[in-house]
Scaffold this motif. Structure first.
Motif, PDB file in Angstrom:
ATOM      1  N   CYS A   1       0.785  -1.202   0.068  1.00  0.00           N
ATOM      2  CA  CYS A   1       0.384  -0.323  -0.050  1.00  0.00           C
ATOM      3  C   CYS A   1       1.015   1.580   0.254  1.00  0.00           C
ATOM      4  O   CYS A   1       0.077   2.431  -0.345  1.00  0.00           O
ATOM      5  CB  CYS A   1      -1.310   0.162   1.508  1.00  0.00           C
ATOM      6  N   PHE A   2       2.058   0.961   0.198  1.00  0.00           N
ATOM      7  CA  PHE A   2       3.249   2.310   0.501  1.00  0.00           C
ATOM      8  C   PHE A   2       3.475   2.911  -0.683  1.00  0.00           C
ATOM      9  O   PHE A   2       3.652   3.816  -1.129  1.00  0.00           O
ATOM     10  CB  PHE A   2       3.816   2.417   1.036  1.00  0.00           C
TER      11      PHE A   2
ATOM     12  N   THR B   1       1.840   8.579  -4.287  1.00  0.00           N
ATOM     13  CA  THR B   1       1.351   9.448  -5.010  1.00  0.00           C
ATOM     14  C   THR B   1       0.881  10.335  -4.818  1.00  0.00           C
ATOM     15  O   THR B   1       0.285  11.113  -5.615  1.00  0.00           O
ATOM     16  CB  THR B   1       0.062   8.630  -6.598  1.00  0.00           C
ATOM     17  N   LEU B   2       0.364  10.769  -2.924  1.00  0.00           N
ATOM     18  CA  LEU B   2      -0.122  11.736  -2.706  1.00  0.00           C
ATOM     19  C   LEU B   2       1.278  12.865  -3.117  1.00  0.00           C
ATOM     20  O   LEU B   2       0.402  14.025  -2.410  1.00  0.00           O
ATOM     21  CB  LEU B   2       0.301  11.092  -1.114  1.00  0.00           C
ATOM     22  N   PHE B   3       2.272  13.105  -3.344  1.00  0.00           N
ATOM     23  CA  PHE B   3       3.062  13.447  -2.761  1.00  0.00           C
ATOM     24  C   PHE B   3       4.244  14.282  -3.576  1.00  0.00           C
ATOM     25  O   PHE B   3       4.241  12.390  -4.615  1.00  0.00           O
ATOM     26  CB  PHE B   3       4.129  13.108  -1.332  1.00  0.00           C
TER      27      PHE B   3
ATOM     28  N   ARG C   1       7.839  12.339   3.291  1.00  0.00           N
ATOM     29  CA  ARG C   1       6.174  12.470   3.553  1.00  0.00           C
ATOM     30  C   ARG C   1       5.410  11.218   3.899  1.00  0.00           C
ATOM     31  O   ARG C   1       4.254  10.563   4.402  1.00  0.00           O
ATOM     32  CB  ARG C   1       5.376  13.228   2.829  1.00  0.00           C
ATOM     33  N   THR C   2       5.916   9.880   2.781  1.00  0.00           N
ATOM     34  CA  THR C   2       4.833   9.059   2.657  1.00  0.00           C
ATOM     35  C   THR C   2       5.725   7.861   4.320  1.00  0.00           C
ATOM     36  O   THR C   2       4.201   7.793   4.838  1.00  0.00           O
ATOM     37  CB  THR C   2       5.588   8.354   1.561  1.00  0.00           C
TER      38      THR C   2
ATOM     39  N   TYR D   1      -3.670  13.304   6.322  1.00  0.00           N
ATOM     40  CA  TYR D   1      -3.003  13.443   5.134  1.00  0.00           C
ATOM     41  C   TYR D   1      -4.429  14.928   5.258  1.00  0.00           C
ATOM     42  O   TYR D   1      -3.287  15.835   4.823  1.00  0.00           O
ATOM     43  CB  TYR D   1      -3.837  13.177   4.139  1.00  0.00           C
ATOM     44  N   ARG D   2      -4.789  14.936   5.966  1.00  0.00           N
ATOM     45  CA  ARG D   2      -5.966  16.502   6.161  1.00  0.00           C
ATOM     46  C   ARG D   2      -4.718  17.601   7.115  1.00  0.00           C
ATOM     47  O   ARG D   2      -4.823  17.966   6.751  1.00  0.00           O
ATOM     48  CB  ARG D   2      -6.919  16.168   6.872  1.00  0.00           C
TER      49      ARG D   2
END
Length: 351
Positions: free
Chosen positions: A260-261, A266-268, A276-277, A307-308
Motif C-alpha cells: 500500500c505504501f 503518489t499523494l506527494f 512524507r510517505t 493527510y488532512r
C-alpha cells in the motif's frame, strides 16, 4: 403486490404486458446505451420489495424504460412517482402507465446525471439528517454504462447532504453488474475490495440484496445483475471532505497488487516523497507492507485524517497531481531524445 390477507391500496387497470408494450412501440434495447429490459414482473416486484415500505411514499425511478419496475412501484401504493427517462422512445409507453394511474405519475425526459434532484419532492417530506430516513426512495435498473459514475455522484451528494439527500437520508435501491455489486459490499481482505468499497461503505449501509441471472433480461447481458440497497449513515466513518477521501482512496488503490505504501507515495511530489510517505504511514499507524485490499476502514480513516493535517500545514499539497507530474517528466524526456518515442517507466505503464 399486496400482502396475503390485505386489500391493495391501489391496483392498475388491465394493461398490455411489457412484452406487448415493446412490440407496440417497436422498442429495441440499444447496445451502445447498455440497455437491458426486465420483463418478469415477479422479479420487478422483488426489486421493489427491497426498497422497503412504499405505501404513500414518494419515489423517483431512474431509467424506467418500458415500465416493468414502474408497474411494481405503482402496485405498492405509492403517493407520487417521478420517472426520469433519457431515451425518448420510452416516453409514450410511460404516458400510458401515467394515464392508468391518474395524478400519481410525473414523467421527466432528461438525464439523471444532470437532473437537479433538489426540487424533485415536496418540501414537507424533508427530515433532519439524524432522524429516520424520509418517505422518499430512489429506485432504478441502471444501464451498466451509467451505474458507477452515477453512484459516485450520489455518494458525493450523501457526503454534502445535497441532491436527493437534501431531504434527509434518502434510501436507494439500484441494480449493478454483479461484479460492481460485489465491490460495493466487499470486506477487507476480499479480492473485490476497491475504491468503490471504501467510498460507499464509509457513507452508507450497503446491502447486496440478491442476484438476478442474466437470462432474465432481454437482451441477455453477458453478466448477472446485483440488486443493492443503500441507507446513508447518520455519521460517515471518515469525517473528512468527499474530495479528500476520494483522493486518498484512489491513490491507495493506484497499485492494488503492490504494497500500500506504493500507492500512498503518489499523494506527494517527488521532492520529499519518501520522507512524507513514511511520516503519513507512521502517523496513521498503517503497516506499509499491507496490500490495498487488506486495509480496514479505520486504516483509511487514519490515513485521511493524517493527510488532512499535512494539507493544512502545506495548502499546496492537496492540489498536487501525480499523473500530471508523470506527464511533465515524460515531456522532458521527449525533448532530450532526438529520435523515437521514449520508453515508459513501469509506473507509467501501470497508470
Amino acid at each position: 403486490m399486496a400482502a396475503p390477507g390485505k386489500v391493495a391500496a391501489f391496483r392498475l387497470p388491465p394493461l398490455p404486458t411489457i412484452g406487448e408494450i415493446i412490440k407496440l412501440f417497436r422498442l429495441k434495447a440499444l447496445k451502445q446505451l447498455s440497455q437491458n429490459f426486465l420483463l418478469d414482473l415477479r422479479l420487478t416486484d422483488k426489486i421493489v420489495k427491497q426498497a422497503g415500505e412504499l405505501k404513500n411514499a414518494h419515489v423517483c425511478e431512474v431509467g424506467p424504460g418500458p415500465g416493468g419496475i414502474t408497474r411494481s412501484i405503482l402496485s405498492a401504493g405509492v403517493e407520487q412517482l417521478l420517472l426520469i427517462e433519457k431515451d425518448a422512445r420510452f416516453i409514450p409507453g410511460l404516458q400510458m402507465l401515467s394515464e392508468a394511474a391518474p395524478g400519481k405519475v410525473r414523467i421527466v425526459h432528461g438525464d439523471i446525471l444532470t437532473y437537479k434532484m433538489e426540487k424533485a419532492f415536496p418540501k414537507h417530506l424533508k427530515k433532519d439528517w439524524e432522524d429516520e430516513p424520509p418517505d422518499i426512495h430512489v429506485i432504478g435498473n441502471l444501464p451498466f454504462s451509467v451505474s458507477t459514475p452515477l453512484i459516485i455522484k450520489w455518494l458525493e451528494n450523501v457526503s454534502k447532504r445535497d441532491g436527493p439527500f437534501i431531504y434527509g437520508r434518502t434510501q436507494m435501491t439500484l441494480t449493478f453488474q454483479k461484479e460492481v455489486g460485489e465491490r460495493l459490499t466487499a470486506n477487507p481482505g476480499s479480492s473485490q475490495r476497491s475504491r468503490l468499497s471504501i467510498m460507499a461503505q464509509h457513507l452508507c449501509m450497503v446491502e447486496n440484496c440478491f442476484i438476478i441471472p442474466g437470462q432474465a433480461f432481454v437482451p441477455k447481458p453477458e453478466v448477472d445483475v446485483a440488486v443493492v440497497h443503500f441507507i446513508p449513515l447518520v455519521q460517515p466513518k471518515i469525517q473528512q471532505p468527499f474530495e479528500l477521501v476520494e483522493k486518498v482512496v484512489q491513490s491507495v488503490f493506484q497499485f492494488r497488487r503492490k504494497y500500500c505504501f506504493r500507492g500512498i507515495e503518489t499523494l506527494f511530489p517527488e521532492n520529499g516523497r519518501l520522507k512524507r510517505t513514511e511520516l503519513l504511514m507512521m502517523t496513521a499507524d498503517v503497516d506499509p507492507t499491507l496490500r490495498p485490499f487488506q486495509l480496514s476502514m479505520s486504516h483509511f480513516r487514519n490515513l485521511c485524517n493524517a493527510y488532512r493535517k499535512m494539507c493544512d500545514e502545506d495548502p499546496s499539497l492537496f492540489a498536487f497531481n501525480y499523473r500530471e507530474e508523470l506527464r511533465q517528466k515524460r515531456m522532458s524526456r521527449s525533448l532530450l531524445k532526438s529520435t523515437g518515442q521514449p520508453e515508459q517507466t513501469e509506473e507509467e505503464n501501470q497508470l
